[in-house]
Structures are given as C-alpha cells and as structure tokens.
Design a protein around this motif. Structure first.
Motif, short mmCIF file in Angstrom:
data_model
loop_
_atom_site.label_atom_id
_atom_site.label_comp_id
_atom_site.label_asym_id
_atom_site.label_seq_id
_atom_site.Cartn_x
_atom_site.Cartn_y
_atom_site.Cartn_z
N TYR A 32 49.76 -15.11 -17.45
CA TYR A 32 49.99 -16.44 -16.88
C TYR A 32 49.93 -17.49 -17.98
O TYR A 32 49.07 -17.40 -18.87
CB TYR A 32 48.92 -16.73 -15.81
N VAL B 81 47.24 -10.81 -19.70
CA VAL B 81 46.02 -10.38 -19.01
C VAL B 81 45.58 -8.98 -19.45
O VAL B 81 44.45 -8.57 -19.17
CB VAL B 81 46.18 -10.40 -17.47
N VAL C 129 39.54 -1.96 -13.29
CA VAL C 129 38.53 -2.72 -12.53
C VAL C 129 39.16 -4.00 -12.00
O VAL C 129 40.27 -4.37 -12.39
CB VAL C 129 37.31 -3.06 -13.43
N ASN C 130 38.43 -4.69 -11.12
CA ASN C 130 38.92 -5.97 -10.60
C ASN C 130 39.24 -6.92 -11.76
O ASN C 130 38.44 -7.08 -12.68
CB ASN C 130 37.86 -6.63 -9.70
N GLY C 131 40.41 -7.52 -11.68
CA GLY C 131 40.81 -8.49 -12.71
C GLY C 131 41.43 -7.88 -13.94
O GLY C 131 41.76 -8.59 -14.89
N ALA C 132 41.62 -6.56 -13.95
CA ALA C 132 42.16 -5.89 -15.15
C ALA C 132 43.62 -6.27 -15.41
O ALA C 132 44.08 -6.22 -16.55
CB ALA C 132 42.04 -4.37 -15.00
N GLY C 133 44.33 -6.62 -14.33
CA GLY C 133 45.73 -7.00 -14.52
C GLY C 133 46.72 -6.15 -13.73
O GLY C 133 47.93 -6.29 -13.88
N LYS C 134 46.21 -5.28 -12.84
CA LYS C 134 47.07 -4.35 -12.10
C LYS C 134 48.11 -5.08 -11.25
O LYS C 134 49.30 -4.78 -11.30
CB LYS C 134 46.21 -3.43 -11.21
N SER C 135 47.63 -6.04 -10.44
CA SER C 135 48.57 -6.75 -9.56
C SER C 135 49.55 -7.55 -10.38
O SER C 135 50.73 -7.68 -9.99
CB SER C 135 47.81 -7.69 -8.62
N THR C 136 49.11 -8.10 -11.50
CA THR C 136 50.02 -8.88 -12.34
C THR C 136 51.13 -7.99 -12.88
O THR C 136 52.30 -8.40 -12.93
CB THR C 136 49.24 -9.57 -13.48
N GLU D 223 47.56 -1.60 -3.83
CA GLU D 223 46.41 -1.22 -3.01
C GLU D 223 46.81 -1.04 -1.53
O GLU D 223 46.26 -1.69 -0.64
CB GLU D 223 45.29 -2.26 -3.13
N HIS E 37 42.51 1.65 -5.67
CA HIS E 37 41.09 1.85 -6.01
C HIS E 37 40.57 3.12 -5.32
O HIS E 37 39.36 3.34 -5.26
CB HIS E 37 40.25 0.66 -5.55
N1 LIG Z 1 48.19 -17.03 -10.49
C1 LIG Z 1 47.33 -16.81 -11.48
N2 LIG Z 1 47.17 -17.71 -12.48
C2 LIG Z 1 46.31 -17.49 -13.50
N3 LIG Z 1 45.54 -16.39 -13.62
C3 LIG Z 1 45.66 -15.46 -12.65
C4 LIG Z 1 46.55 -15.61 -11.55
N4 LIG Z 1 46.44 -14.52 -10.76
C5 LIG Z 1 45.54 -13.72 -11.34
N5 LIG Z 1 45.06 -14.28 -12.47
C6 LIG Z 1 44.09 -13.70 -13.40
O1 LIG Z 1 44.73 -12.64 -14.07
C7 LIG Z 1 43.81 -11.56 -14.27
C8 LIG Z 1 44.40 -10.29 -13.68
O2 LIG Z 1 44.48 -10.46 -12.27
P1 LIG Z 1 45.09 -9.34 -11.34
O3 LIG Z 1 45.17 -9.89 -9.97
O4 LIG Z 1 46.32 -8.82 -11.96
O5 LIG Z 1 43.96 -8.22 -11.43
P2 LIG Z 1 43.82 -6.84 -10.64
O6 LIG Z 1 43.60 -5.78 -11.67
O7 LIG Z 1 44.95 -6.67 -9.71
O8 LIG Z 1 42.47 -7.07 -9.86
P3 LIG Z 1 41.94 -6.57 -8.40
O9 LIG Z 1 41.51 -5.15 -8.55
O10 LIG Z 1 40.78 -7.49 -8.17
O11 LIG Z 1 43.07 -6.77 -7.41
C9 LIG Z 1 42.49 -12.00 -13.64
O12 LIG Z 1 41.64 -12.48 -14.67
C10 LIG Z 1 42.89 -13.10 -12.70
O13 LIG Z 1 41.85 -14.03 -12.55
#
Ligand SMILES: Nc1ncnc2c1ncn2[C@@H]1O[C@H](COP(=O)(O)OP(=O)(O)OP(=O)(O)O)[C@@H](O)[C@H]1O
Length: 228
Positions: free
Chosen positions: A17, A22, A41-48, A162, A194
């Motif tokens: 972002y 990420v 883990v949560n916040g690792a960047g998977k959804s991004t 997920e 997960h």
């Molecule tokens: N729209 C956004 N703008 C800025 N940062 C973001 C945005 N969405 C997510 N992030 C940040 O990007 C990082 C990766 O987020 P992401 O949602 O990809 O993690 P994740 O691995 O899917 O986590 P989870 O297991 O909690 O779903 C996190 O630090 C999150 O706070």
C-alpha cells in the motif's frame, strides 16, 4: 495458456500500500489441476497478495498473468478467467439468495441457470433460505452464499481468501471436496487459509509468507500454521 502452460504466473510480484511492500516478492506458477496454498500469521500480507492477483489492489512492481493475461479487472477476458471470494464481498440488499446466484449464472451465460442455481443451493445447504435476503442470513450462511457465487461460474483460477471462515465442520469438508473437484476438472486455485487440514487436503504446494515468501510442501505449511 501461457508459454509455460501455467494458469497463474507471478513474477517478482511486490504487493502493498502507498508504495510500501507488505512482504517479500512473490514468484509462483500454478498450473491446471493444481491448488497453491498461502499461509502466514495475521498481517503477513496474504490477503494483499490475493487482492493484487484479483486486480483489486495495484501491484507495486513485478507482474502477474492469468491464462497469459495481465491482471486487469476492467477487461472482460480477464474477469472471465478468475472467480474470487473475499470476506468483504458485497451483496445486493434487496436480492434473495437464489436471485444472487441467478444473476451470476446468467451473467456468465450458463446453460440451464435455474437448474445450476438449484444445485448450488443444495450443495451449500441454502435451499431452505433461497428466498431470504442477505441481511436475514446467519454469518455462516452469508459465507456459503459467497462461496456458491464463486463456484457456480466457470473460472480457470479460483482465488479463495480464508474460505473456511465461519463454516461448520460438515460444510468445511464439503468445501474441501469442492476445491479438489475444481482442480480435478482442470482448474487452478490459490487458497489462503489458517486451517492446516484444509491446506493439506487440497493444496499441492504452499507459499509461506514470513517477511520473505518461501515455497514449501503443504505439510510444512500446515506445521507453520500450527506453530510447530
Ligand atoms: N488498505 C490498506 N491500507 C494500508 N495497509 C493495509 C491495508 N490493508 C491491509 N493493510 C496492512 O497490510 C498488511 C498485510 O495485511 P493483509 O490483510 O494482507 O494480511 P493477512 O496476511 O491477510 O492477515 P490476516 O491473516 O489477518 O487476514 C497488514 O500490516 C495490514 O495492516
């Protein structure tokens, strides 16, 4: 198909972002018949990563292609190839469960759309709620509707973020069968999860995101999820 025959190819893909990554670069290929797991883990960047592959988030650098097409959700050929299910997907508040699925079925010109909708309602255990609007569903039923909308339409690549969330164990097992069925029919999938069991049951390989991105066996991905 691309030169390598991959349904999905990501090459030094950097996601994030505001220009800030990420996680490390993603380089991966998923072929017809394969499911690639993605864990971290949560916040690792998977959804991004998934949002970027689906074209909902611009890549910082690198590129991804699906069936040889650069990610571009504004083009019909790209959208035809990719079915994505995310947690924050939206509903039409005044359309019923069955109407949502009919809309997707007709939008993709499926033959016998009413029959296909009936089959998905049955598979996802929504036949008793076909006439309900989304607000009148339980959270698990809303998740089932999103999944049904993803699976009813043809797609070379399924992107699932997920998908097991809020599903009961019976539905979770049905979901695993469905993902495997998609691959056995020649499709490909990328699955963020997960759930170690779902990963091992469905995926043939796995990306672990822990800062850098590493390709591992699904069993090692499952151990990572379990914190072993
Ligand atoms: N729209 C956004 N703008 C800025 N940062 C973001 C945005 N969405 C997510 N992030 C940040 O990007 C990082 C990766 O987020 P992401 O949602 O990809 O993690 P994740 O691995 O899917 O986590 P989870 O297991 O909690 O779903 C996190 O630090 C999150 O706070």
């Amino acid at each position: 198909m691309t030169e390598t025959g991959a349904v999905l190819e990501a090459e030094q893909l950097v996601v994030g972002y505001g220009g800030a990554a990420v996680c490390g670069e993603v380089t991966a290929a998923v072929h017809s018949g394969q499911v690639l797991g993605v864990v971290g883990v949560n916040g690792a960047g998977k959804s991004t990563v998934l949002q970027t592959l689906a074209g909902r988030q611009p890549a910082i650098s690198g590129e991804a292609r699906i069936q040889g097409l650069l990610v571009d959700p504004d083009t019909v050929p790209f959208r035809r190839q990719v079915a994505a299910v995310f947690d924050d997907d939206l509903f039409f508040p005044s359309l019923s469960v069955a109407e949502h699925l009919l809309l997707v079925a007709r939008g993709h010109s499926l033959p016998n759309p009413e029959l296909r909708v009936a089959a998905e309602l049955k598979f996802f255990g929504l036949d008793g709620r076909a006439d309900a609007v989304p607000d009148a569903l339980s959270s698990g039923q809303r998740r089932r509707l999103l999944l049904a909308a993803g699976f009813i339409r043809p797609a070379s690549l399924l992107i699932l973020d997920e998908p097991e969330q809020r599903l009961d164990p019976v539905m979770r097992d049905a979901l695993a069968r469905r993902i495997k069925g998609h691959a056995e029919a020649g499709g490909a999938a990328v699955l963020v999860t997960h759930d170690p069991g779902l990963l091992v049951e469905t995926a043939g390989s796995c990306l672990v995101i822990k800062g850098e991105v590493e390709l591992v066996e699904p069993g090692d991905g499952a151990a990572f999820i379990a914190g072993l």
